[in-house]
Design an enzyme around this catalytic site. Structure first.
Site, short mmCIF file in Angstrom:
data_model
loop_
_atom_site.label_atom_id
_atom_site.label_comp_id
_atom_site.label_asym_id
_atom_site.label_seq_id
_atom_site.Cartn_x
_atom_site.Cartn_y
_atom_site.Cartn_z
CG ASP A 1 -0.46 -0.15 2.52
OD1 ASP A 1 0.70 -0.58 2.63
OD2 ASP A 1 -1.16 0.15 3.50
CE1 TYR B 1 7.59 3.80 0.83
CE2 TYR B 1 7.32 5.11 -1.16
CZ TYR B 1 7.98 4.11 -0.46
OH TYR B 1 9.02 3.44 -1.05
CG PHE C 1 8.60 -0.26 -3.97
CD1 PHE C 1 8.93 -0.63 -2.67
CD2 PHE C 1 7.97 -1.21 -4.78
CE1 PHE C 1 8.65 -1.90 -2.18
CE2 PHE C 1 7.68 -2.48 -4.30
CZ PHE C 1 8.03 -2.83 -3.00
CG HIS D 1 9.32 -6.36 0.75
ND1 HIS D 1 9.78 -5.14 1.23
CD2 HIS D 1 8.14 -6.10 0.13
CE1 HIS D 1 8.90 -4.20 0.91
NE2 HIS D 1 7.90 -4.76 0.24
#
Length: 221
Positions: free
Chosen positions: A65, A67, A78, A187
């Site tokens: 989701d 920031y 990202f 990740h």
């Protein structure tokens, strides 16, 4: 709130917009944006589709989701707006780029330059309440982004999916691996990266090798 989505995606996703769950979702998002500070800006909620047309799509990167701190989110997973400090996951993405392709860390963490080359930077959830990670999960966004992935899988060929971490791998279950390439790794968050699940995965060079073999233009990461 109007669902203004790029022309190339509209016929692909119109059936989803007409479904009852999507109307409930949009009503929820309208209410949240009118009563709370939410991110990204309302006019950037669907910007992931503005920067990467369906026809030009070559790569999909799946995030979770947006920031949730002020000024960060711009609708691409990202990615942060120009002038914003790089969050930890993005720092690790750039560190892997440096070792994989010998590229210096960019000053800007805005990944629109990737999107404009055919990289779909898709978060599973497209909105979030300020300072409350995951606050808009399980409201319908996941169903919508599952449908996006399924449509790409069905209507495109030879797309490279980069699935970083367990959450992205679960989202990737809708991908037809006989038609597309899936590259999985840990990740880039510090917790995963520092355990050795991210660094050294070479996903950027591998992606360009795949594009090269297909006669497609490599991504300038």
């Amino acid at each position: 709130m109007n669902v203004n989505i790029a022309k190339s995606w509209k016929p692909i996703l119109q059936d989803e917009f007409d479904k009852p769950y999507f109307n409930v979702l949009i009503d929820f998002v309208k209410s949240e944006y009118s009563t709370h500070t939410c991110y990204p800006k309302e006019n950037q909620i669907f910007s992931v589709f503005d920067h990467c047309s369906f026809d030009d799509l070559k790569i999909v990167i799946i995030g979770q989701d947006p920031y949730h701190d002020e000024g960060q989110a711009n609708g691409l997973c990202f990615s942060v707006n120009d002038g914003i400090s790089h969050p930890p996951s993005l720092k690790n993405i750039f560190k892997e780029l440096e070792t994989d392709l010998n590229l210096p860390t960019p000053k800007s963490g805005n990944l629109e330059r990737w999107a404009n080359q055919g990289v779909l930077l898709l978060n599973a959830t497209l909105t979030v309440k300020a300072h409350e990670a995951g606050s808009h999960q399980k409201k319908g966004w996941e169903q919508f982004t599952d449908a996006v992935i399924a449509q790409i899988s069905t209507k495109k060929e030879n797309v490279v999916f980069l699935l970083w971490g367990g959450y992205a791998k679960k989202k990737g279950k809708k991908i037809d691996k006989s038609r597309h390439t899936v590259l999985e790794s840990g990740h880039p968050s510090p917790l995963s990266a520092n355990r050795g699940y991210w660094f050294g995965n070479k996903c950027f060079s591998k992606t360009n090798e795949i594009l090269n073999k297909m006669g497609l233009k490599e991504i300038e990461w």
